[in-house]
Scaffold this motif. Structure first.
Motif, short mmCIF file in Angstrom:
data_model
loop_
_atom_site.label_atom_id
_atom_site.label_comp_id
_atom_site.label_asym_id
_atom_site.label_seq_id
_atom_site.Cartn_x
_atom_site.Cartn_y
_atom_site.Cartn_z
N ARG A 73 126.49 6.81 4.04
CA ARG A 73 126.78 5.97 5.22
C ARG A 73 126.01 6.45 6.45
O ARG A 73 125.38 5.65 7.15
CB ARG A 73 128.27 5.97 5.50
N ASN A 74 126.06 7.72 6.73
CA ASN A 74 125.37 8.24 7.91
C ASN A 74 123.85 8.08 7.78
O ASN A 74 123.17 7.72 8.74
CB ASN A 74 125.74 9.70 8.13
N LYS A 75 123.34 8.35 6.59
CA LYS A 75 121.90 8.23 6.37
C LYS A 75 121.42 6.80 6.60
O LYS A 75 120.43 6.57 7.30
CB LYS A 75 121.55 8.68 4.95
N LYS A 76 122.15 5.84 6.02
CA LYS A 76 121.76 4.44 6.17
C LYS A 76 121.76 4.01 7.63
O LYS A 76 120.87 3.31 8.09
CB LYS A 76 122.70 3.55 5.36
N ILE A 77 122.78 4.44 8.35
CA ILE A 77 122.90 3.99 9.74
C ILE A 77 121.86 4.66 10.63
O ILE A 77 121.08 3.98 11.33
CB ILE A 77 124.33 4.25 10.27
#
Length: 686
Positions: A73-77
C-alpha cells in the motif's frame, strides 16, 4: 572496625546509586524520543524502505495490517505520486500525553502537497512505537480508500515552415494488427506470410499474440507504418502492400496517432526524429516532467528544441472511495502543450532541392543573403525520420549504417575543401588589403607553373589558357588556379591568416544548429610557400563549412558585410551582420561584377546557369581530393555558388551546392546543370 565497615557499606551503596543514576541519565540522554521515531519513519519513505517503516509500528497496528499489505500500500501510493523531497516539521514542546502534531510537505508529480497531521505512540519494551492507520499517509485516507493519480495529456509542439506548412507535428499512421479469433485455424503459414510483407519475423508476431491480455476479439498491434508506405505497390502492376495484407485472415488496419513529417526524406537531417524515452534518459532527466511514456527529440531540431517542444502532462492526485468517487483533491498541475516553432525554411524549396540532388552525395544551402534567413538546408543521401519514430528492423538499421554513401551523415554540418569556389574570397582579401589590384596583370603562365626551383617537382596546374591578360576578372571567368596561387603569394601568409580570422575561420558559426568550424591550416600557421599558393585556389589545407561560405558570399551583396544566418522566425527579428566590414565596399562591388561575368560570359565556368533577363552572379569550384599531386585515383568535389544581384530584402537569394565524386561526371559543371532548374523556380517565384 565497625565504622570502617559502615563506611564501606555506605560507599558501596553510593557507588550503586551513582551507577544507577548514570544508567538513568544514559537512558534519558540516548533513549529515542517520539519525535525521533517519527522522523526515522518519514525518512524511510524516500529510501523506499517500507519494511523499516513497518518495524516502527506498535504491536496492535501490526496485528491490524500485515507487513506485505503495509509495504504494498505505501509503495503504490508514495511511488505512484512520485513523492520526493519530503520535509517534516515538528514543534519542539509537545505534551507526552497528547499525540504529536506535525506538518509534512512533499514534492509530487502534481506539484507540492502539504498537510497537518497527528501521530499516536505506544511505549513497548521501553521504546516508542507508532499507532498506525491509513491516515498516517494522508489525514483523510481510510482503509478502503485509494489514492488516484490521473494524467492529463498534452500535445508536443509543432514545427512549421515560413509559409505555415507543417514540417513536424501530430498526425496519423497505419496500425497493422491481428484479431486472433478471425485468424486461420492453423495460423503459422499466415504469420510467415505477414512477417515477409512487414519485414519482421513470424516468431515476433507470435510473441505479441501470446501476451496475457490478448483475447479472441482483441486487436493485437503488429507494426505501425506510414500510409504512403502501405499504399505503395510492391512492384509494377502489383497490388499494394495494404491489399496484400488484407488478403490474410484476421488482419486489421486502423489509424493511430503519431509524430509525422509530411515532407518526408527531404527534411530528415534538418528535423531529426523523436522516439520513446529510455531508462537512462529518464534517469538523466528526472524531475523535468518526463515519464515512461514520454517521447523525446533524439536528433536534429527535434533534439535542439526539445525543451520548448516537449509536452508537459498535467496531473491530479486525489483520494477516492471504494466506488471511485473523489473525496479530496490533494494536488493538481495543468497540462501544458509544447511551443510551436516557425522556421525560415521554405518547405517547397527544400523539397525541390532534395529532388534535384537525391541521387548524389551532396550538401545544399539556400539563404537570403540580405536577411540571413536560411530557406533550404539539404543533405543527401538521407534517411526517413518515420523509420525511427515507428521503429525499424535490425536489417534496416544495419543497412543505414553500412551504406558506403553514409545516409546518416549530415554533410551540411561538415567542412570541405572548397576548391575554386574560394577564389572570390582570395580576390576580395587582396583588393581589401591593397596587396592585389584588379587590373594588375600577373602574367600568363600556360597550364602549369611554379614560383622557382625551390619548389622541386611541385607544379600548380590549371585547365584553361586565355591569352596574356591575367587580371582578376579573366582569372575568375576562366577559374585560373595559377593566377590565384600568385595572388595568395602577393597577399602573404600573415595577411591572409589575419583576414581569414576576420572572416570567422576557426570560430563557431552563430547559428542554431552546430556546424563544424572552417580552417585555413591543420596547424597554427601556414607553414610553406606551396601551402600558401595552394590556399589561393581553395586547396592546401583550406576547409570551409558550406553555410559559412554562403555567409562569406553574402558580403558581395552587402557592401562587404557578412550576414548572420538564422533558422527560426521570431517577432521583431531583423537582419544582423555576423561580421561587418570583412571586405571593403569597393572590393565587394568589384567581385560581384566579376562574378556576373562568370555566368554571363560565354567562356565563363558558370555559363550553364545563364538565364535571359536575370541578373545572376556566381562561381564554380572543383576541389581535388587526392593523396599527392601524382595521385590519379583521387576524387573531386563539385561546387557552385550563385546569387541574384538585383534582389531586395524579400526576393534576394543565394544558393550554394556541393556534390561529392564529380570526377569524370563534368566536375563543377555537373552541379551547374542540376542548379539550372532550381534557379528557374526561384527566379519565377513571387
Amino acid at each position: 572496625m565497625k565504622r570502617k565497615k559502615v563506611a564501606a557499606v555506605i560507599g558501596t551503596v553510593a557507588a550503586i546509586a551513582a551507577c544507577a543514576a548514570g544508567i538513568f541519565l544514559y537512558k534519558v540522554k540516548f533513549e529515542k524520543k517520539r519525535q525521533d521515531v517519527l522522523e526515522e519513519y518519514m525518512g524511510y519513505i524516500e529510501k523506499g524502505r517500507y519494511d523499516k517503516m513497518y518495524a516502527l509500528l506498535d504491536e496492535a497496528s501490526r496485528n491490524t495490517v500485515s507487513a506485505e499489505d503495509f509495504v504494498v500500500r505505501n509503495k503504490k501510493i508514495y511511488e505512484g505520486i512520485e513523492a520526493d523531497n519530503i520535509r517534516l516539521d515538528v514543534s519542539e514542546k509537545q505534551e507526552k500525553s497528547q499525540p504529536i502534531s506535525y506538518k509534512v510537505t512533499m514534492d509530487t508529480v502534481a506539484g507540492e502537497i502539504s498537510y497537518d497531521n497527528d501521530a499516536l505512540f505506544e511505549k513497548e519494551s521501553g521504546k516508542w512505537r507508532i499507532k498506525w492507520n491509513d491516515s498516517m499517509i494522508f489525514p483523510n485516507l481510510k482503509a478502503a480508500d485509494k489514492v488516484s493519480v490521473v494524467s492529463i495529456e498534452a500535445k508536443r509542439g509543432e514545427i512549421y515552415d515560413r509559409n505555415g506548412a507543417l514540417l513536424a507535428g501530430q498526425g496519423t499512421v497505419a496500425n497493422v494488427g491481428l484479431v486472433p479469433g478471425k485468424m486461420a485455424v492453423q495460423p503459422q503459414e499466415e504469420l510467415e506470410a505477414m512477417a515477409a510483407l512487414l519485414g519482421t519475423t513470424a516468431s515476433s508476431i507470435s510473441d505479441k499474440l501470446d501476451a496475457s491480455w490478448v483475447k479472441d476479439d482483441s486487436f493485437v498491434p503488429v507494426k505501425k507504418m506510414t500510409n504512403s508506405a502501405l499504399e505503395t505497390p510492391a512492384g509494377e502492376e502489383e497490388a499494394s502492400l495494404k491489399d496484400k495484407l488484407l488478403e490474410l485472415p484476421g488482419v486489421m488496419i486502423s489509424d493511430a496517432e503519431s509524430r509525422v513529417y509530411p515532407y518526408g526524406d527531404c527534411t530528415s537531417h534538418l528535423l531529426g526524429y523523436v522516439q520513446e524515452i529510455n531508462a537512462e534518459e529518464l534517469e538523466e532527466l528526472k524531475g523535468k516532467g518526463y515519464d515512461e511514456q514520454s517521447i523525446l527529440g533524439k536528433s536534429g531540431l527535434e533534439k535542439l528544441y526539445e525543451d520548448r517542444l516537449k509536452a508537459q502532462k498535467g496531473y491530479k492526485i486525489s483520494i477516492v472511495d471504494a466506488e471511485g468517487n473523489e473525496k479530496e483533491a490533494l494536488a493538481s498541475v495543468s497540462a501544458k502543450d509544447g511551443e510551436n516553432i516557425t522556421l525560415t525554411i521554405d518547405g517547397h524549396l527544400q523539397q525541390s532541392v532534395y529532388e534535384q540532388y537525391k541521387n548524389d552525395k551532396s550538401s545544399s544551402i539556400v539563404m537570403n543573403p540580405k536577411t540571413g534567413e536560411v530557406l533550404a538546408m539539404v543533405s543527401t543521401p538521407t534517411f526517413n525520420s518515420m523509420d525511427f519514430v515507428l521503429g525499424m528492423s535490425q536489417e534496416k538499421w544495419d543497412s543505414l549504417n553500412n551504406d558506403e554513401d553514409k545516409p546518416l551523415f549530415n554533410r551540411t554540418r561538415e567542412s570541405w575543401v572548397p576548391g575554386s569556389s574560394f577564389k572570390p574570397v582570395i580576390g576580395a582579401v587582396g583588393l581589401t588589403t591593397g596587396t592585389l589590384s584588379a587590373d594588375e596583370n600577373l602574367g600568363a603562365s600556360g597550364l602549369s607553373w611554379q614560383k622557382d626551383e625551390s619548389w622541386g617537382d611541385y607544379q600548380i596546374t590549371t585547365l584553361h589558357e586565355y591569352g596574356e591578360e591575367a587580371v582578376l576578372r579573366n582569372a575568375l571567368i576562366y577559374s585560373d588556379n595559377i593566377y590565384f596561387a600568385k595572388a595568395a603569394l602577393k597577399i602573404g601568409a600573415d595577411t591572409l591568416t589575419e583576414q581569414l580570422k576576420k572572416l570567422g575561420f576557426g570560430e563557431d558559426i552563430p547559428f542554431e544548429i552546430g556546424m563544424s568550424k572552417s580552417q585555413y591550416t591543420n596547424e597554427d600557421h601556414i607553414s610553406s610557400e606551396i601551402q600558401l599558393a595552394d590556399s589561393g585556389y581553395g586547396q592546401g589545407q583550406i576547409l570551409v563549412n558550406p553555410l559559412h561560405l554562403a555567409c562569406i558570399y553574402s558580403a558581395f551583396v552587402n557592401e562587404g558585410n557578412m550576414i548572420k544566418p538564422y533558422l527560426e522566425i521570431k517577432d521583431a527579428r531583423g537582419p544582423e551582420y555576423w561580421k561587418a566590414g570583412v571586405f571593403s565596399k569597393e572590393a565587394a562591388a568589384v567581385i560581384q561584377e566579376d562574378l556576373t561575368e562568370v555566368i554571363a560570359d560565354e567562356n565563363g565556368t558558370g555559363r550553364g546557369a545563364y538565364t535571359e533577363g536575370a541578373d545572376l552572379a556566381g562561381k564554380t569550384g572543383t576541389a581535388e581530393i587526392k593523396a599527392s599531386q601524382d595521385d590519379e585515383n583521387g576524387t573531386e568535389l563539385g561546387w557552385f555558388a550563385v546569387f541574384n544581384t538585383d534582389g531586395d530584402k524579400k526576393s534576394s537569394f543565394l544558393m550554394l551546392n556541393m556534390v561529392e565524386d564529380v570526377k569524370d561526371r563534368g566536375g563543377s559543371g555537373y552541379v551547374v546543370d542540376l542548379d539550372k532548374g532550381l534557379l528557374d523556380e526561384m527566379l519565377t517565384k513571387e
